[in-house]
Design an enzyme around this catalytic site. Structure first.
Site, PDB file in Angstrom:
ATOM      1  N   SER A  14       0.827  -1.212   0.000  1.00  0.00           N
ATOM      2  CA  SER A  14       0.000   0.000   0.000  1.00  0.00           C
ATOM      3  C   SER A  14       0.864   1.265   0.000  1.00  0.00           C
ATOM      4  CB  SER A  14      -0.984   0.005   1.181  1.00  0.00           C
ATOM      5  OG  SER A  14      -0.297   0.146   2.393  1.00  0.00           O
ATOM      6  N   MET A  92      10.636  -6.623   4.381  1.00  0.00           N
ATOM      7  CA  MET A  92      10.754  -7.226   5.700  1.00  0.00           C
ATOM      8  C   MET A  92      12.037  -8.030   5.906  1.00  0.00           C
ATOM      9  SD  MET A  92       8.308  -5.703   6.848  1.00  0.00           S
ATOM     10  CE  MET A  92       7.432  -6.107   8.344  1.00  0.00           C
ATOM     11  N   ARG A  93      13.043  -7.788   5.058  1.00  0.00           N
ATOM     12  CA  ARG A  93      14.343  -8.428   5.281  1.00  0.00           C
ATOM     13  C   ARG A  93      15.340  -7.367   5.720  1.00  0.00           C
ATOM     14  NH1 ARG A  93      14.897 -13.345   2.762  1.00  0.00           N
ATOM     15  NH2 ARG A  93      17.148 -13.180   2.736  1.00  0.00           N
ATOM     16  N   ILE A  94      16.403  -7.815   6.391  1.00  0.00           N
ATOM     17  CA  ILE A  94      17.448  -6.864   6.760  1.00  0.00           C
ATOM     18  C   ILE A  94      18.316  -6.618   5.523  1.00  0.00           C
ATOM     19  CG2 ILE A  94      19.514  -6.547   8.183  1.00  0.00           C
ATOM     20  CD1 ILE A  94      17.987  -8.047  10.404  1.00  0.00           C
ATOM     21  N   ASN A 109      13.760   4.068   4.614  1.00  0.00           N
ATOM     22  CA  ASN A 109      12.792   3.064   5.084  1.00  0.00           C
ATOM     23  C   ASN A 109      11.629   3.775   5.760  1.00  0.00           C
ATOM     24  OD1 ASN A 109      11.778   0.463   5.873  1.00  0.00           O
ATOM     25  ND2 ASN A 109      12.629   0.794   7.924  1.00  0.00           N
ATOM     26  N   HIS A 111       8.723   3.137   8.743  1.00  0.00           N
ATOM     27  CA  HIS A 111       8.502   2.245   9.890  1.00  0.00           C
ATOM     28  C   HIS A 111       7.314   2.765  10.701  1.00  0.00           C
ATOM     29  CE1 HIS A 111       9.640  -0.743  12.848  1.00  0.00           C
ATOM     30  NE2 HIS A 111       9.435   0.176  13.783  1.00  0.00           N
ATOM     31  N   SER A 138       7.570   6.859  11.039  1.00  0.00           N
ATOM     32  CA  SER A 138       8.827   7.568  10.766  1.00  0.00           C
ATOM     33  C   SER A 138       9.380   7.116   9.429  1.00  0.00           C
ATOM     34  CB  SER A 138       9.901   7.209  11.814  1.00  0.00           C
ATOM     35  OG  SER A 138       9.425   7.298  13.136  1.00  0.00           O
ATOM     36  N   ASP A 147      16.560  -0.125  11.841  1.00  0.00           N
ATOM     37  CA  ASP A 147      15.583   0.910  12.177  1.00  0.00           C
ATOM     38  C   ASP A 147      16.214   2.047  12.997  1.00  0.00           C
ATOM     39  OD1 ASP A 147      13.526  -0.442  10.843  1.00  0.00           O
ATOM     40  OD2 ASP A 147      12.915  -1.541  12.633  1.00  0.00           O
ATOM     41  N   GLU A 176       1.375   6.980   6.971  1.00  0.00           N
ATOM     42  CA  GLU A 176       2.511   6.458   6.195  1.00  0.00           C
ATOM     43  C   GLU A 176       2.336   6.801   4.716  1.00  0.00           C
ATOM     44  OE1 GLU A 176       3.937   2.452   6.853  1.00  0.00           O
ATOM     45  OE2 GLU A 176       2.747   2.304   8.662  1.00  0.00           O
TER      46      GLU A 176
HETATM   47  C1  GAR Z   1       3.946  -0.689   6.734  1.00  0.00           C
HETATM   48  O1  GAR Z   1       3.187  -0.411   7.882  1.00  0.00           O
HETATM   49  C2  GAR Z   1       5.417  -0.401   6.991  1.00  0.00           C
HETATM   50  O2  GAR Z   1       5.624   0.721   7.812  1.00  0.00           O
HETATM   51  C3  GAR Z   1       5.829  -1.660   7.677  1.00  0.00           C
HETATM   52  O3  GAR Z   1       5.202  -2.682   6.958  1.00  0.00           O
HETATM   53  C4  GAR Z   1       3.975  -2.185   6.442  1.00  0.00           C
HETATM   54  C5  GAR Z   1       3.941  -2.472   4.961  1.00  0.00           C
HETATM   55  O4  GAR Z   1       2.686  -2.160   4.415  1.00  0.00           O
HETATM   56  N1  GAR Z   1       7.254  -1.801   7.687  1.00  0.00           N
HETATM   57  C6  GAR Z   1       7.931  -2.278   8.722  1.00  0.00           C
HETATM   58  O5  GAR Z   1       7.416  -2.664   9.747  1.00  0.00           O
HETATM   59  C7  GAR Z   1       9.438  -2.306   8.510  1.00  0.00           C
HETATM   60  N2  GAR Z   1      10.110  -2.451   9.753  1.00  0.00           N
HETATM   61  P1  GAR Z   1       2.498  -2.058   2.844  1.00  0.00           P
HETATM   62  O6  GAR Z   1       3.114  -3.332   2.246  1.00  0.00           O
HETATM   63  O7  GAR Z   1       1.015  -2.027   2.650  1.00  0.00           O
HETATM   64  O8  GAR Z   1       3.198  -0.832   2.373  1.00  0.00           O
END
Ligand code: GAR
Length: 225
Positions: A14, A92-94, A109, A111, A138, A147, A176
Site C-alpha cells: 500500500s 521485511m528483510r534486513i 525506510n 517504519h 517515521s 531501524d 505512512e
Molecule cells: C507498513 O506499515 C510499513 O511501515 C511496515 O510494513 C507495512 C507495509 O505495508 N514496515 C515495517 O514494519 C518495517 N520495519 P504495505 O506493504 O502495505 O506498504
C-alpha cells in the site's frame, strides 16, 4: 529534478501504491524505475505492474541461501537500474551492508512507530503493549543499525483508550501513505543532507501549506513535512 527510485517490497504494497499515485498526480517528481519483491506473489507486484513500472522483479531467496549471497544478488539487480534513491516500503528483510554502502545516504525506510521507540517487527503492537499515549510513523535513512538510521520525517497521532491493533494500525498507515511520498519528494527537491549522524532538511515549501492533499486532522506533522 526527476529522481529514479527503486522500491523494495515484501507484501501488500500500500505504501508503494501511494507513492505511485502521488507521482501520477504530480506531487512527487520521481519515477519508480524498479520494484523488487523478495516474496513471489506479493500484492505489491500487482500494484507495480498496474502503474506500469518498467522493471518488476521477484527475487526470492534460494533455500538455505546465505544472507550475504542474497544481498549480492539484490545489489546486482539494483546496480543494473542505477537508482538515485532506494526505498524500503514494507520490505521485511534486513538489508545487507554491501547494499547500504552502495547507496550512501540514499536508502530510505518507512517504519510504523515513532523511532527510536519500537524498532523491529510488530511495532504497532509494541506501542499498544507499552501503553503509550502517542504513536505514529517515521521515515529514516537506512544504516547498518536496524531501524536506527537518521530520522527524516515523523507524524504522530494520539492513541485512544479503546484503540485496537487494527484501528491504530489503520490510522498510522494512512499517515505512512503521506509520509513516504513526502520523504521521496524532499529528496527530489535536494533538501535532505546528513550531519553528525542526523538528517537535516533544508528549508523549502511544506505540504502543510497545500490545499489539495486532504491531510487527516488531529495529527502532529513533524518538522520537514
Ligand atoms: C507498513 O506499515 C510499513 O511501515 C511496515 O510494513 C507495512 C507495509 O505495508 N514496515 C515495517 O514494519 C518495517 N520495519 P504495505 O506493504 O502495505 O506498504
Amino acid at each position: 529534478m526527476t529522481l529514479r527510485v527503486a522500491v523494495l517490497v515484501s507484501g501488500r504494497g500500500s505504501n508503494l501504491a501511494s507513492l505511485l499515485e502521488h507521482i501520477r498526480k504530480g506531487s512527487v517528481q520521481a519515477k519508480v524505475t524498479l520494484v523488487v519483491s523478495d516474496k513471489p506473489g506479493a500484492e505489491a507486484l500487482d500494484s507495480a505492474r498496474h502503474h506500469g513500472v518498467p522493471a518488476v522483479v521477484t527475487l526470492a531467496p534460494e533455500p538455505d541461501e546465505k544472507s550475504s549471497s542474497y544481498n549480492d544478488r539484490l545489489l546486482a539487480v539494483l546496480r543494473g537500474d542505477k537508482p538515485d534513491l532506494v526505498v524500503l516500503a514494507g520490505y521485511m528483510r534486513i538489508l545487507g551492508k554491501a547494499v547500504v554502502d552502495a547507496f550512501p545516504g540514499r536508502v530510505v525506510n518507512i517504519h510504523p512507530s515513532l523511532l527510536p521507540a519500537f524498532k523491529g517487527l510488530r511495532a504497532v503492537q509494541q506501542a499498544l503493549d507499552a501503553g503509550v499515549r502517542f504513536a505514529g510513523c517515521s521515515t529514516h535513512l537506512v544504516t547498518a543499525d536496524l531501524d536506527g538510521g537518521p530520522i527524516v520525517l515523523q507524524a504522530a497521532v494520539a492513541v485512544k483508550p479503546d484503540d485496537t491493533h487494527e484501528t491504530l494500525s489503520r490510522r498510522i498507515l494512512r499517515l505512512e501513505h503521506l509520509l513516504l511520498p513526502r520523504t521521496v519528494q524532499l529528496f527530489c527537491e535536494g533538501r535532505v543532507a546528513t550531519a553528525d549522524g542526523r538528517a537535516i532538511i533544508a528549508p523549502g515549501p511544506s505540504w502543510l501549506q497545500r490545499t489539495d492533499l486532504d491531510l487527516p486532522s488531529g495529527v502532529l506533522y513533524g518538522h520537514g513535512f
